[in-house]
Write an enzyme that holds these catalytic residues in place. Structure first.
Site, PDB file in Angstrom:
ATOM      1  N   ARG A  77     -20.338 -59.616  25.207  1.00 29.23           N
ATOM      2  CA  ARG A  77     -20.372 -59.043  26.548  1.00 29.23           C
ATOM      3  C   ARG A  77     -20.852 -60.123  27.516  1.00 29.23           C
ATOM      4  O   ARG A  77     -21.740 -60.921  27.188  1.00 29.23           O
ATOM      5  CB  ARG A  77     -21.326 -57.838  26.624  1.00 29.23           C
ATOM      6  CG  ARG A  77     -20.766 -56.557  25.993  1.00 29.23           C
ATOM      7  CD  ARG A  77     -19.597 -55.978  26.802  1.00 29.23           C
ATOM      8  NE  ARG A  77     -19.054 -54.742  26.259  1.00 29.23           N
ATOM      9  CZ  ARG A  77     -17.974 -54.640  25.473  1.00 29.23           C
ATOM     10  NH1 ARG A  77     -17.298 -55.721  25.114  1.00 29.23           N
ATOM     11  NH2 ARG A  77     -17.556 -53.469  25.046  1.00 29.23           N
ATOM     12  N   GLU A  98     -17.619 -57.839  35.389  1.00 26.31           N
ATOM     13  CA  GLU A  98     -16.177 -57.554  35.315  1.00 26.31           C
ATOM     14  C   GLU A  98     -15.892 -56.297  36.119  1.00 26.31           C
ATOM     15  O   GLU A  98     -16.715 -55.373  36.126  1.00 26.31           O
ATOM     16  CB  GLU A  98     -15.761 -57.315  33.853  1.00 26.31           C
ATOM     17  CG  GLU A  98     -15.824 -58.548  32.982  1.00 26.31           C
ATOM     18  CD  GLU A  98     -15.490 -58.237  31.518  1.00 26.31           C
ATOM     19  OE1 GLU A  98     -14.884 -57.187  31.244  1.00 26.31           O
ATOM     20  OE2 GLU A  98     -15.834 -59.049  30.656  1.00 26.31           O
ATOM     21  N   ASP A 111     -14.504 -65.104  27.061  1.00 27.84           N
ATOM     22  CA  ASP A 111     -13.564 -63.981  27.132  1.00 27.84           C
ATOM     23  C   ASP A 111     -14.179 -62.834  27.924  1.00 27.84           C
ATOM     24  O   ASP A 111     -13.464 -61.957  28.400  1.00 27.84           O
ATOM     25  CB  ASP A 111     -13.210 -63.504  25.720  1.00 27.84           C
ATOM     26  CG  ASP A 111     -12.245 -62.331  25.727  1.00 27.84           C
ATOM     27  OD1 ASP A 111     -11.162 -62.475  26.332  1.00 27.84           O
ATOM     28  OD2 ASP A 111     -12.579 -61.267  25.164  1.00 27.84           O
ATOM     29  N   HIS A 138     -11.159 -60.735  28.948  1.00 28.27           N
ATOM     30  CA  HIS A 138     -11.711 -59.715  28.040  1.00 28.27           C
ATOM     31  C   HIS A 138     -10.593 -59.096  27.194  1.00 28.27           C
ATOM     32  O   HIS A 138     -10.390 -57.882  27.201  1.00 28.27           O
ATOM     33  CB  HIS A 138     -12.456 -58.634  28.845  1.00 28.27           C
ATOM     34  CG  HIS A 138     -13.291 -57.723  27.997  1.00 28.27           C
ATOM     35  ND1 HIS A 138     -14.344 -57.000  28.476  1.00 28.27           N
ATOM     36  CD2 HIS A 138     -13.219 -57.387  26.676  1.00 28.27           C
ATOM     37  CE1 HIS A 138     -14.879 -56.269  27.522  1.00 28.27           C
ATOM     38  NE2 HIS A 138     -14.213 -56.490  26.401  1.00 28.27           N
ATOM     39  N   THR A 187     -22.748 -60.295  19.909  1.00 29.05           N
ATOM     40  CA  THR A 187     -23.775 -59.240  19.943  1.00 29.05           C
ATOM     41  C   THR A 187     -23.336 -58.144  20.915  1.00 29.05           C
ATOM     42  O   THR A 187     -22.542 -58.390  21.824  1.00 29.05           O
ATOM     43  CB  THR A 187     -25.115 -59.794  20.461  1.00 29.05           C
ATOM     44  OG1 THR A 187     -24.933 -60.185  21.823  1.00 29.05           O
ATOM     45  CG2 THR A 187     -25.591 -60.977  19.646  1.00 29.05           C
TER      46      THR A 187
END
Ligand SMILES: NC(=O)C1=CN([C@@H]2O[C@H](COP(=O)(O)OP(=O)(O)OC[C@H]3O[C@@H](n4cnc5c(N)ncnc54)[C@H](O)[C@@H]3O)[C@@H](O)[C@H]2O)C=CC1
Ligand SMILES: O=C(O)C(=O)[C@H](O)COP(=O)(O)O
Length: 383
Positions: free
Chosen positions: A209, A238, A233, A255, A176
């Site tokens: 995310r 971050e 991931d 990521h 999402t």
């Protein structure tokens, strides 16, 4: 015309060199002073694009070479009359391949002889989730789709399930966007209550995310017995991610699910097309002309090949997430700032990764079912 661009956007000169002068800046630290005299701004997901960055600048067009847009204040850009363009779907296939590789590792770890025995709940069925569902369905997996906004719109003939249903699958994969408003916000959508429903045999993948999962609740869940397996991931906060979380999850990557070369170059191409249209210029360049020959171009399997082994070998030859996992774990030392800088470095210096479509599979006397599986994943076949 001055184009200010994140230095990590690939092929800036090739695509934009004849449109204007290019000034490369660090996306993470880009400031108002960097962009004040720019006409065009090109960013990636690490730059907050808002009033603070752009007020009293000359910028008329902002492009992000990414799928996600949560780093951009879209309302403010509209009010300010600045044209905006993203790159929907550019790296969807790359993320789907990341998930397939994770699934193949998970099936092996669980001792399954047939990975398609796993049921997969896909949460967020847009470009990424849709591509993943398409591949998995062709591979014979039992796939359940969860997308309340699409379910509300009663789109097409796809059947959608509630989040609780999707969370019952052997594997739950989150795709999402990050949203904080609207009828179905995703911020901390997976919290304590949702994590409690997962059991020891289940795997939760997050390649959407980081903020979609509440990390404190996740750490608490990992402390309990019967904890599920996690492949992350994306992370909250971050690049200054929680080292304990990295330590405790099964697969931890910085990521990069969408970081195939094809995905990155398509992102640049889509913004080049949008900018050309905005400026009334002809579109002359295509991503394909800039993709080099892959380092690995062909694999052969004979009639002795076992189906599951052959798929594993080919998938992991293209992409094996354990390499990214090892690189991330290696840099999780030092202060918060040092770890954050290392996280960004891993992304900046990411090795060339090619998608399965770049690898030709030669099959001699293998089964029709193996051929179908390779096609479903996206390999090119030579029979
Ligand atoms: N890890 C990585 O490297 C990458 C991560 N991404 C992330 O993946 C996200 C999804 O990408 P796309 O599929 O291209 O976006 P998309 O916009 O095509 O699809 C997102 C889907 O999620 C659905 N959705 C929204 N709220 C939801 C909710 N509460 N529950 C379930 N579904 C919901 C939407 O209705 C939509 O169908 C991006 O927004 C980006 O944040 C994208 C590319 C690479
Ligand atoms: O496209 C997206 O959305 C992503 O998450 C990208 O893969 C993020 O890449 P960067 O823009 O952070 O390099």
């Amino acid at each position: 015309m001055l184009i200010v661009a994140d230095e990590n956007i690939p092929l800036l000169d090739s695509f934009f060199g004849d449109i204007g002068e290019i000034r490369r800046v660090s996306g993470r630290t880009m400031s108002n002073a960097d962009v004040r005299d720019a006409d065009i701004l090109l960013v990636r997901s690490v730059t907050r694009v808002n009033r603070e960055l752009l007020e009293s600048s000359r910028v008329r067009f902002v492009g992000t070479t990414t799928i996600g847009t949560d780093h951009v204040d879209l309302d403010w850009l509209e009010q300010a009359g600045i044209r905006f363009s993203a790159a929907p779907g550019c790296n969807a296939n790359s993320v789907a391949e990341y998930v397939l590789s994770v699934l193949s590792l998970h099936a092996e770890r669980r001792g399954l002889s047939d990975w398609s025995q796993l049921s997969v709940g896909i949460v967020g069925v847009g470009n990424v989730g849709g591509e993943l569902a398409h591949k998995l369905e062709r591979l014979g997996f039992d796939v359940r789709l969860c997308d309340p906004p699409r379910a509300d719109r009663e789109e097409g003939d796809q059947e959608f399930v509630a989040l609780e249903e999707a969370m019952k699958c052997d594997v739950v994969s989150l795709h999402t966007p990050l949203t904080r408003e609207g009828s179905h916000p995703t911020f901390h959508m997976i919290g304590q209550a949702e994590l409690e429903t997962l059991g020891a045999n289940q795997l939760l993948i997050n390649a959407g995310r980081g903020e979609v999962i509440d990390s404190s609740a996740l750490l608490a869940r990992l402390d309990q017995g019967n904890a599920p397996t996690f492949a992350l991931d994306v992370w909250e906060q971050e690049p200054r991610i929680h080292p304990e979380l990295v330590d405790r999850v099964w697969l931890a990557t910085p990521h990069i699910a969408g970081y195939s070369l094809e995905g990155k170059v398509q992102g640049t191409e889509m913004i080049y097309q949008a900018l050309s249209q905005f400026l009334g210029l002809p579109v002359r360049k295509k991503a394909g002309q800039f993709l080099p020959e892959p380092a690995l171009s062909k694999i052969s399997f004979t009639s002795s090949a076992q189906e599951e082994d052959a798929i594993r070998i080919a998938l992991r030859a293209c992409y094996d997430p354990r390499r990214d996992d090892a690189r991330l774990r290696n840099v999780m030392t030092g202060s918060l700032e040092e770890r954050g800088a290392a996280f960004d470095r891993l992304r900046r210096d990411y090795p060339v990764r090619r998608e399965c479509s770049s690898l030709k599979i030669q099959l001699k006397g293998t089964s029709k079912s193996l051929q179908d599986s390779f096609r479903a994943i996206g390999f090119k076949l030579k029979i």
